[in-house]
Design a protein around this motif. Structure first.
Motif, PDB file in Angstrom:
ATOM      1  N   UNK A   1      44.680  41.204  34.634  1.00 14.67           N
ATOM      2  CA  UNK A   1      45.612  40.274  35.300  1.00 14.67           C
ATOM      3  C   UNK A   1      47.121  40.728  35.392  1.00 14.67           C
ATOM      4  N   UNK A   2      47.757  41.337  36.281  1.00 14.99           N
ATOM      5  CA  UNK A   2      49.025  41.672  36.220  1.00 14.99           C
ATOM      6  C   UNK A   2      49.618  41.660  37.496  1.00 14.99           C
TER       7      UNK A   2
ATOM      8  N   UNK B   1      38.405  46.797  41.823  1.00 12.55           N
ATOM      9  CA  UNK B   1      39.873  46.274  42.131  1.00 12.55           C
ATOM     10  C   UNK B   1      39.446  44.988  41.426  1.00 12.55           C
ATOM     11  N   UNK B   2      38.275  44.252  41.343  1.00 11.88           N
ATOM     12  CA  UNK B   2      37.983  43.158  40.801  1.00 11.88           C
ATOM     13  C   UNK B   2      38.282  43.020  39.377  1.00 11.88           C
TER      14      UNK B   2
ATOM     15  N   UNK C   1      46.111  51.237  40.965  1.00 13.81           N
ATOM     16  CA  UNK C   1      45.605  50.754  39.580  1.00 13.81           C
ATOM     17  C   UNK C   1      44.542  50.743  39.393  1.00 13.81           C
ATOM     18  N   UNK C   2      43.452  50.837  40.521  1.00 11.29           N
ATOM     19  CA  UNK C   2      42.327  51.025  40.212  1.00 11.29           C
ATOM     20  C   UNK C   2      41.876  52.447  39.400  1.00 11.29           C
TER      21      UNK C   2
ATOM     22  N   UNK D   1      48.636  47.629  49.163  1.00 10.77           N
ATOM     23  CA  UNK D   1      47.459  48.274  49.296  1.00 10.77           C
ATOM     24  C   UNK D   1      47.555  49.352  48.412  1.00 10.77           C
ATOM     25  N   UNK D   2      48.557  50.211  48.464  1.00 16.46           N
ATOM     26  CA  UNK D   2      48.860  51.704  47.424  1.00 16.46           C
ATOM     27  C   UNK D   2      48.674  51.289  46.130  1.00 16.46           C
ATOM     28  N   UNK D   3      49.523  50.020  45.761  1.00 15.23           N
ATOM     29  CA  UNK D   3      49.431  49.750  44.337  1.00 15.23           C
ATOM     30  C   UNK D   3      48.128  49.400  43.966  1.00 15.23           C
TER      31      UNK D   3
END
Length: 127
Positions: free
Chosen positions: A72-73, A67-68, A59-60, A53-55
């Motif tokens: 793609x990683x 998030x969507x 990343x967002x 969840x933190x990742x």
């Protein structure tokens, strides 16, 4: 279903449901309950979930998107834990974030700090 009320009901009216004729509920196939043969360490799973969840949150922020829309990683924690040292881990994460235009050093350092001491989750084995 049709609602049916009874005339001799108490001051509080009651509603009874009946299945309309000709629409008998088909019997659903009964699923056999499987037994869990391997248990993961709940505490380790919880840590992993919190980390994932933190990742996603990080990343967002790094990609400045929802998030969507994150590219793609896949940051595979088990792959990172298999690596020899933090230098290799940092290089792998930086390779994954190559198209990120924001600085990633703080994210990488925090990620490496968070996975330190974590255990690799093994594939469940049948007993």
């Amino acid at each position: 279903m049709a609602a049916v009320t009874t005339p001799e009901s108490s001051p509080q009216s009651r509603v009874y449901f009946q299945t309309p004729p000709g629409t008998e509920e088909a019997e659903t196939p009964v699923r056999k309950q499987g037994r869990v043969t391997v248990k993961y360490d709940r505490k380790e799973l919880r840590k992993r979930l919190i980390l994932e969840e933190w990742i996603i949150d990080q990343l967002t922020d790094l990609y400045d998107c929802e998030e969507e829309a994150i590219p793609e990683l896949e940051i595979d924690v088990d792959e990172l834990l298999d690596m020899q040292d933090d230098v290799d881990r940092a290089a792998r994460v930086k390779d994954l974030l190559v198209d990120c235009y924001k600085p990633t050093e703080d994210f990488v350092a925090e990620l490496l700090d968070r996975i330190r001491g974590m255990q690799k989750l093994s594939t469940p084995q049948k007993k």
